[in-house]
Design a protein around this motif. Structure first.
Motif, short mmCIF file in Angstrom:
data_model
loop_
_atom_site.label_atom_id
_atom_site.label_comp_id
_atom_site.label_asym_id
_atom_site.label_seq_id
_atom_site.Cartn_x
_atom_site.Cartn_y
_atom_site.Cartn_z
N ASP A 68 -2.17 -6.24 4.78
CA ASP A 68 -2.96 -7.01 3.82
C ASP A 68 -2.03 -7.49 2.72
O ASP A 68 -0.89 -7.04 2.60
CB ASP A 68 -4.09 -6.14 3.23
CG ASP A 68 -5.31 -6.07 4.15
OD1 ASP A 68 -5.79 -7.14 4.54
OD2 ASP A 68 -5.74 -4.95 4.49
N HIS A 69 -2.56 -8.40 1.93
CA HIS A 69 -1.77 -9.03 0.86
C HIS A 69 -1.48 -8.01 -0.24
O HIS A 69 -2.38 -7.33 -0.72
CB HIS A 69 -2.57 -10.21 0.32
CG HIS A 69 -1.78 -11.14 -0.54
ND1 HIS A 69 -1.25 -10.77 -1.74
CD2 HIS A 69 -1.45 -12.44 -0.36
CE1 HIS A 69 -0.62 -11.82 -2.28
NE2 HIS A 69 -0.73 -12.84 -1.45
N ALA A 70 -0.20 -7.91 -0.62
CA ALA A 70 0.22 -6.93 -1.63
C ALA A 70 -0.39 -7.20 -3.00
O ALA A 70 -0.50 -6.29 -3.82
CB ALA A 70 1.75 -6.93 -1.74
N GLY A 71 -0.78 -8.46 -3.25
CA GLY A 71 -1.27 -8.79 -4.59
C GLY A 71 -2.78 -8.73 -4.71
O GLY A 71 -3.31 -8.55 -5.80
N THR A 72 -3.48 -8.90 -3.60
CA THR A 72 -4.93 -9.11 -3.69
C THR A 72 -5.74 -7.92 -3.17
O THR A 72 -6.97 -7.95 -3.23
CB THR A 72 -5.34 -10.34 -2.85
OG1 THR A 72 -4.98 -10.09 -1.50
CG2 THR A 72 -4.65 -11.59 -3.35
N THR A 73 -5.07 -6.91 -2.64
CA THR A 73 -5.79 -5.80 -2.02
C THR A 73 -5.77 -4.57 -2.92
O THR A 73 -4.71 -3.95 -3.08
CB THR A 73 -5.18 -5.46 -0.65
OG1 THR A 73 -4.96 -6.66 0.08
CG2 THR A 73 -6.08 -4.53 0.14
N PRO A 74 -6.90 -4.22 -3.54
CA PRO A 74 -6.93 -3.03 -4.39
C PRO A 74 -6.48 -1.79 -3.62
O PRO A 74 -6.67 -1.70 -2.40
CB PRO A 74 -8.41 -2.92 -4.79
CG PRO A 74 -8.94 -4.31 -4.64
CD PRO A 74 -8.21 -4.90 -3.49
N MET A 75 -5.89 -0.83 -4.31
CA MET A 75 -5.33 0.35 -3.66
C MET A 75 -6.37 1.06 -2.80
O MET A 75 -6.05 1.56 -1.72
CB MET A 75 -4.76 1.33 -4.70
CG MET A 75 -3.64 0.77 -5.58
SD MET A 75 -2.27 -0.07 -4.71
CE MET A 75 -1.41 1.31 -3.98
N HIS A 100 8.08 -8.12 1.75
CA HIS A 100 7.84 -7.36 0.52
C HIS A 100 6.47 -7.60 -0.09
O HIS A 100 6.01 -6.80 -0.88
CB HIS A 100 8.98 -7.57 -0.49
CG HIS A 100 8.86 -8.83 -1.28
ND1 HIS A 100 9.15 -10.05 -0.75
CD2 HIS A 100 8.49 -9.04 -2.57
CE1 HIS A 100 8.94 -10.98 -1.69
NE2 HIS A 100 8.55 -10.39 -2.79
N THR A 101 5.80 -8.70 0.29
CA THR A 101 4.47 -8.98 -0.27
C THR A 101 3.33 -8.62 0.68
O THR A 101 2.19 -9.02 0.45
CB THR A 101 4.35 -10.48 -0.62
OG1 THR A 101 4.66 -11.23 0.56
CG2 THR A 101 5.29 -10.87 -1.74
N ILE A 102 3.64 -7.91 1.75
CA ILE A 102 2.60 -7.54 2.72
C ILE A 102 2.59 -6.01 2.88
O ILE A 102 3.64 -5.40 3.06
CB ILE A 102 2.87 -8.17 4.12
CG1 ILE A 102 3.12 -9.68 4.02
CG2 ILE A 102 1.72 -7.84 5.08
CD1 ILE A 102 1.92 -10.54 3.95
N ILE A 103 1.40 -5.44 2.84
CA ILE A 103 1.25 -4.01 3.08
C ILE A 103 1.62 -3.73 4.54
O ILE A 103 1.11 -4.41 5.44
CB ILE A 103 -0.21 -3.57 2.80
CG1 ILE A 103 -0.55 -3.83 1.34
CG2 ILE A 103 -0.43 -2.10 3.17
CD1 ILE A 103 -2.05 -3.91 1.08
#
Lengths: 410, 410
Positions: B226-233, B275-278
């Motif tokens: 998932d997107h590293a910036g938009t996906t809450p922990m 680096h921007t992808i989980i």
């Protein structure tokens, strides 16, 4: 309140999904590829059919303008038509299609509007073919040097540059056509959320207050390569074991900060990466994002205080780059919220975790964004999906926001 | 007790260090390369000068035999002349050079010996050019299929096979010359330890009881990209975080077992590694070695009981391959120990953590090994070093062990 047309929205989505169709529910439509040029041609044809004048600037950004009743600067809306490899049918393109649908509704329903309405297509938002992302809006807004960007090489064709692609595209126009503050009073971009929040919380509309700031570091963990069979545990300096400890430290400490903080170790490499050799060195990245500069300061403090020695290895945190939080125009954000409320749609104020052209555009022209839900949060993949009724709700919010700006502004 | 000659030992090491000299203190002498062939020619020349008859078998293994006083099977000693890329001047070659020196001492000092003495060079022990390692001893001992091995492709020349290299080498001989139990009553291989134990404990000689058994697994950790910036922990399934937890679990649990156990996660790969992808999936290997089958059973139990679910990700342990512990001939091992003791050298009984030709040879012929210290444990690199006096002590132990076998055996 005014309303867009479900059937027309559906037709737009279906038509544009054919440009670069992978056959697996998604598209590959790299910037200025023949698939992207086909989509641009369709855009131009449809906008001209509505009576719009379509021009392009020196970076092939497209501006399709419907006249207003008065001689005023325009209200712009749009997004991008390019995708990543095996991307979906919503990221970017939905912002163009909903703006087209809003414009079409205004034209067909003869809705009076004082300002011209411009539907815009930004070139190369993804950076998936030519790096970096948000290239053209970045050049216009002074973030990137144009000549450097023109030399950016395609990932799919060695030696083929962004300049070559621009020249071949047939869409390169005059620098005088670029967006500027004199020509536009507002910009509204609709986009799929690309995250799971609206989907999980069952909200129709995201009222986007801005784009979160971020910090990026690389960790370099250095140990000693030795034979996996002959080196007793007590003599080892295992860089991967130390890296796992650093990761655990970071996740534990960052987990104590604000609950909206996100942090991701997405990339890792071990050297020599042979199963019979103790890792000599490990490199891994961290990307962390939050709207508050205070919280990002705390993140930096955690990262820079990672123990310098772990299990006999040295750990170094190297700052790579960062981005400040961008806040959109408060008045425009409130117009988006009011429109959603009046339409009876559930909504949520949020910051975008992902980057968008709007984060650059907002430095020249007052800007806001509208998010619609991403099914299960999927994005940048063929599973990317936003139900048609959500797309229509987004278009309705966009339409009414444009009309509210038109009513209030001079 | 008999003694080898320091000056001759030094000359041998210096001379052979020139074949494939990297100029940085090490060698690159891949199997059957021109550098390896030069070393083989030097070996043949020197052994023939001592009066040995040199023959090769169908895999270019070299057997240089000095006659005995009686018509008896021979005592063999040797190792390999090939190295890894940027290897050192001791791994393998020292086993050949000390055997040459023992033979030379016997000849020059007119030491009576009833059995013939054969100095042997095994082809392609490293597997650094043609996989797998220990190829030729493996074929002779029935571990590998010869035709499959002949098709093994060189890593340095595409399409060039082990068979091509054999044919070009000038060292391919008759299958009838292969080592066999009728021809040999014992095999003693001297080798650098390739680990830090003798060096750290300041011992002269390692009495090698056998080669430890090992188990190898691959872990497959699956999460959700998932997107590293938009996906809450809270919505994440981060495969790298889960992999770090699995690693921590393994190191903790394996750390509770026998202190001689070694375990290494040497190889890791994350997908998509952006680096921007989980991370969606992580694969990592584990290699664990111990002499006791009971301890290895405990290792397998720990590995197979790794939690199946960690942080929302699935964790699967896939058995890749394993090797049983090999025990060398107890009588020969005791001869090595007695020789070291009588020479007044400090020693330590130990198992080899690394693989050696002897682990295959011992299935046909009674076998033992002698270790000499590796400075700081360095191996398979240009820093590899064993002080000259330690090399000589090793040669002396080897010489006296051969003579003891000669005295006792029929």
């Amino acid at each position: 309140m005014k309303f867009c047309c479900l059937e027309r929205m559906k037709d737009k989505i279906n038509t544009f999904s054919s440009f670069g169709d992978t056959g697996n529910g998604g598209i590959t439509r790299l910037s200025l590829s023949k698939e992207a040029i086909a989509a641009r041609a369709e855009f131009k044809k449809r906008m001209e059919a509505l009576g719009a004048v379509v021009v392009t600037d020196d970076l092939a950004n497209m501006y399709a303008t419907i006249e207003g009743d008065e001689d005023l600067p325009a209200i712009m809306s749009g997004s991008h038509l390019d995708s990543v490899v095996k991307g979906g049918n919503y990221d970017g393109v939905l912002g163009v299609l909903t703006a087209m649908e809003a414009a079409e509704t205004i034209v067909r329903d003869h809705i009076p509007h004082r300002h011209p309405i411009t539907v815009v297509v930004w070139t190369n938002e993804e950076g998936a073919r030519f790096e970096p992302a948000m290239m053209s809006s970045g050049v216009i807004c002074g973030k990137f040097d144009k000549d450097t960007m023109l030399r950016s090489e395609a990932k799919d064709i060695p030696g083929y540059t962004f300049k070559d692609a621009l020249l071949e595209s047939g869409f390169m126009g005059d620098i005088g056509n670029r967006m500027s503050p004199e020509k536009y009073i507002a910009s509204i971009e609709l986009h799929a959320e690309q995250g799971p929040v609206l989907y999980e919380e069952n909200r129709d509309i995201g009222i986007v207050s801005g784009v979160v700031g971020m910090v990026n570091y690389e960790f370099r963990v250095k140990g000693q390569a030795d034979h996996a069979g002959t080196t007793p545990m007590k003599y080892r300096k295992d860089a991967l074991y130390a890296a796992a400890q650093a990761l655990e430290y970071l996740y534990t400490e960052l987990g104590k900060l604000d609950e909206e903080l996100v942090y991701t170790i997405g990339k890792i490499a071990a050297y020599p990466n042979i199963h019979t050799i103790i890792p000599e060195e490990v490199r891994m990245t961290i990307d962390s994002r939050h709207k508050s500069p205070e919280v990002l300061k705390q993140v930096i403090s955690v990262i820079e205080n990672v123990p310098e020695k772990l299990s006999g290895c040295t750990v170094e945190a190297v700052r790579e780059w960062d981005r400040k939080t961008v806040d959109f125009d408060k008045r425009l954000v409130s117009f988006v919220e009011t429109s959603a409320d009046k339409l009876g749609y559930s909504s949520k104020r949020m910051y975008s975790g992902a980057g968008h052209d709007s984060q650059y555009i907002c430095e020249l022209v007052p800007t806001a964004m509208i998010f619609v839900p991403s099914d299960k949060g999927h994005s940048h993949c063929e599973l990317e999906y936003t139900p048609l009724e959500n797309c229509l709700k987004g278009a309705n919010v966009l339409l009414n926001t444009i009309l509210e700006i038109d009513r209030i502004s001079n």
